[in-house]
Design an enzyme around this catalytic site. Structure first.
Site, PDB file in Angstrom:
ATOM      1  N   ASP A  32     -11.569   2.341   3.890  1.00  0.00           N
ATOM      2  CA  ASP A  32     -12.033   0.934   3.691  1.00  0.00           C
ATOM      3  C   ASP A  32     -13.360   0.761   3.420  1.00  0.00           C
ATOM      4  O   ASP A  32     -14.077  -0.349   2.819  1.00  0.00           O
ATOM      5  CB  ASP A  32     -11.381   0.116   4.672  1.00  0.00           C
ATOM      6  CG  ASP A  32     -10.338  -0.784   4.547  1.00  0.00           C
ATOM      7  OD1 ASP A  32     -10.022  -1.295   3.502  1.00  0.00           O
ATOM      8  OD2 ASP A  32      -9.418  -1.007   5.529  1.00  0.00           O
TER       9      ASP A  32
ATOM     10  N   LYS B 108       0.934  -1.132  -0.197  1.00  0.00           N
ATOM     11  CA  LYS B 108      -0.039  -0.179   0.000  1.00  0.00           C
ATOM     12  C   LYS B 108       0.817   1.130  -0.028  1.00  0.00           C
ATOM     13  O   LYS B 108       0.582   2.253  -0.675  1.00  0.00           O
ATOM     14  CB  LYS B 108      -0.932  -0.143   1.167  1.00  0.00           C
ATOM     15  CG  LYS B 108      -2.171  -0.963   0.939  1.00  0.00           C
ATOM     16  CD  LYS B 108      -2.863  -1.358   2.338  1.00  0.00           C
ATOM     17  CE  LYS B 108      -3.876  -2.591   2.106  1.00  0.00           C
ATOM     18  NZ  LYS B 108      -4.553  -3.068   3.222  1.00  0.00           N
TER      19      LYS B 108
ATOM     20  N   GLN C   4      -4.989  -1.817   9.397  1.00  0.00           N
ATOM     21  CA  GLN C   4      -4.690  -3.287   8.771  1.00  0.00           C
ATOM     22  C   GLN C   4      -5.513  -4.390   9.643  1.00  0.00           C
ATOM     23  O   GLN C   4      -5.293  -4.442  10.742  1.00  0.00           O
ATOM     24  CB  GLN C   4      -3.572  -3.577   8.434  1.00  0.00           C
ATOM     25  CG  GLN C   4      -3.111  -4.847   7.629  1.00  0.00           C
ATOM     26  CD  GLN C   4      -3.677  -4.876   6.253  1.00  0.00           C
ATOM     27  OE1 GLN C   4      -3.515  -3.523   5.790  1.00  0.00           O
ATOM     28  NE2 GLN C   4      -4.069  -5.777   5.753  1.00  0.00           N
TER      29      GLN C   4
HETATM   30  N1  GUN Z   1      -6.909  -7.193   5.863  1.00  0.00           N
HETATM   31  C1  GUN Z   1      -7.337  -8.082   4.753  1.00  0.00           C
HETATM   32  N2  GUN Z   1      -7.939  -7.213   3.683  1.00  0.00           N
HETATM   33  C2  GUN Z   1      -8.175  -5.955   4.302  1.00  0.00           C
HETATM   34  C3  GUN Z   1      -8.552  -4.855   3.630  1.00  0.00           C
HETATM   35  O1  GUN Z   1      -9.172  -4.866   2.720  1.00  0.00           O
HETATM   36  N3  GUN Z   1      -8.627  -3.735   4.604  1.00  0.00           N
HETATM   37  C4  GUN Z   1      -7.939  -3.872   5.720  1.00  0.00           C
HETATM   38  N4  GUN Z   1      -7.813  -2.571   6.457  1.00  0.00           N
HETATM   39  N5  GUN Z   1      -7.506  -4.897   6.300  1.00  0.00           N
HETATM   40  C5  GUN Z   1      -7.590  -5.980   5.513  1.00  0.00           C
END
Ligand code: GUN
Length: 282
Positions: free
Chosen positions: A119, A52, A96
């Site tokens: 998200d 990211k 996350q």
């Molecule tokens: N962990 C696995 N997929 C995701 C996601 O799309 N967003 C976040 N914040 N954590 C994750």
């Protein structure tokens, strides 16, 4: 022989457009920043967070990482989120997942300001996805929709089957297909006759997290198959779809890796840009 939908190529195009828009904002004196919070040492999460950061930097979005120890308490994390909610320099906040067991995930997701919730996991944003009046699209389902569109496929008039009912993918995926006038069935681990239902699909979305669950007998000839799975089998990365079996039958299919994965990150960048627009009343 299916058309292979190339998530790397489609995401590169999306990122190129975002980069142009970020530059235009910078010329107006507006910078775009994403805060990424990682608690603990989960190896997969570390890789996702690193990817990211790299993606943000490539389009000119500032990425601010907050790496907290595994022992972090819920109150400590809530305090950090409060600080980020109030920080005018931060446009988007991503915590996350998964979080260590002493921290209640839902409590944390509900503490993120909905206008910075890139998200789209906050109940306010989940509700907006239900009604169709959304600010932020959920990243993975939005990425799947863009991949379908890139292959000239829309859900209108189609039978769509989603395998998986998670809050992150399955449920919002079904909503996006429904908003586009698809006729949608959601299946899950307790669905009887799974193969039979999948065989009715013009668009089949596999998001269960079970390696190669979708086999040739479950796919209607010519169907579009989108594989959200990210599994390891015999040390190799593979999806929820048995690609080698299904590819000769499907009309279009996404590979793993190189399908949905790169699109999820591109959609996160898109949401961060959208957050900057919203916060600057643009
Ligand atoms: N962990 C696995 N997929 C995701 C996601 O799309 N967003 C976040 N914040 N954590 C994750």
């Amino acid at each position: 022989m299916a058309v292979i939908i190339d998530g790397k190529a489609v995401s590169a195009q999306v990122k190129e457009n975002i980069k142009t828009e970020v530059s235009a904002l910078q010329e107006k004196g507006i910078s775009v920043a994403l805060a990424v919070v990682l608690v603990g040492e989960d190896p997969a999460s570390k890789i996702y967070v690193r990817n990211k950061k790299i993606a943000c930097e490539a389009v000119g979005i500032q990425s601010k990482e907050f790496l907290l120890p595994e022992s972090t308490s819920e109150d400590e994390l809530l305090q950090l989120i409060q600080q980020l909610n109030e920080d005018p320099e931060i446009n988007g906040i991503l915590v996350q997942l998964p979080l260590p067991k002493q921290i209640r995930e839902q409590k944390i997701l509900e503490s993120i300001s909905p206008i910075k919730d890139v998200d789209a996991f906050h109940p306010v944003n989940v509700g907006k996805i239900m009604t169709g009046a959304f600010d932020f699209l959920p990243c993975t389902p939005a990425g799947c929709m863009e991949l379908l569109h890139s292959a000239g496929i829309t859900a209108e008039g189609k039978r769509c089957v989603v395998i998986g009912r998670s809050n992150i993918v399955g449920k919002p995926m079904a909503m996006l297909l429904l908003h586009e006038h698809g006729t949608v069935t959601i299946c899950h681990s307790k669905t009887p006759n799974l193969a039979e239902i999948c065989r009715t699909a013009d668009i089949l979305i596999a998001a269960v997290g079970r390696a190669k669950l979708v086999t040739a007998d479950m796919v209607r000839p010519g169907a579009a198959v989108i594989d959200v799975g990210m599994n390891r089998q015999d040390g190799k990365l593979c999806g929820d779809v048995d690609f080698d079996q299904v590819e000769p039958i499907a009309g279009a299919i996404t590979p793993v890796p190189g399908g949905v994965g790169p699109m999820t990150i591109a959609m996160l960048l898109k949401n961060t840009l959208k957050a900057a627009f919203l916060q600057n009343n643009l």
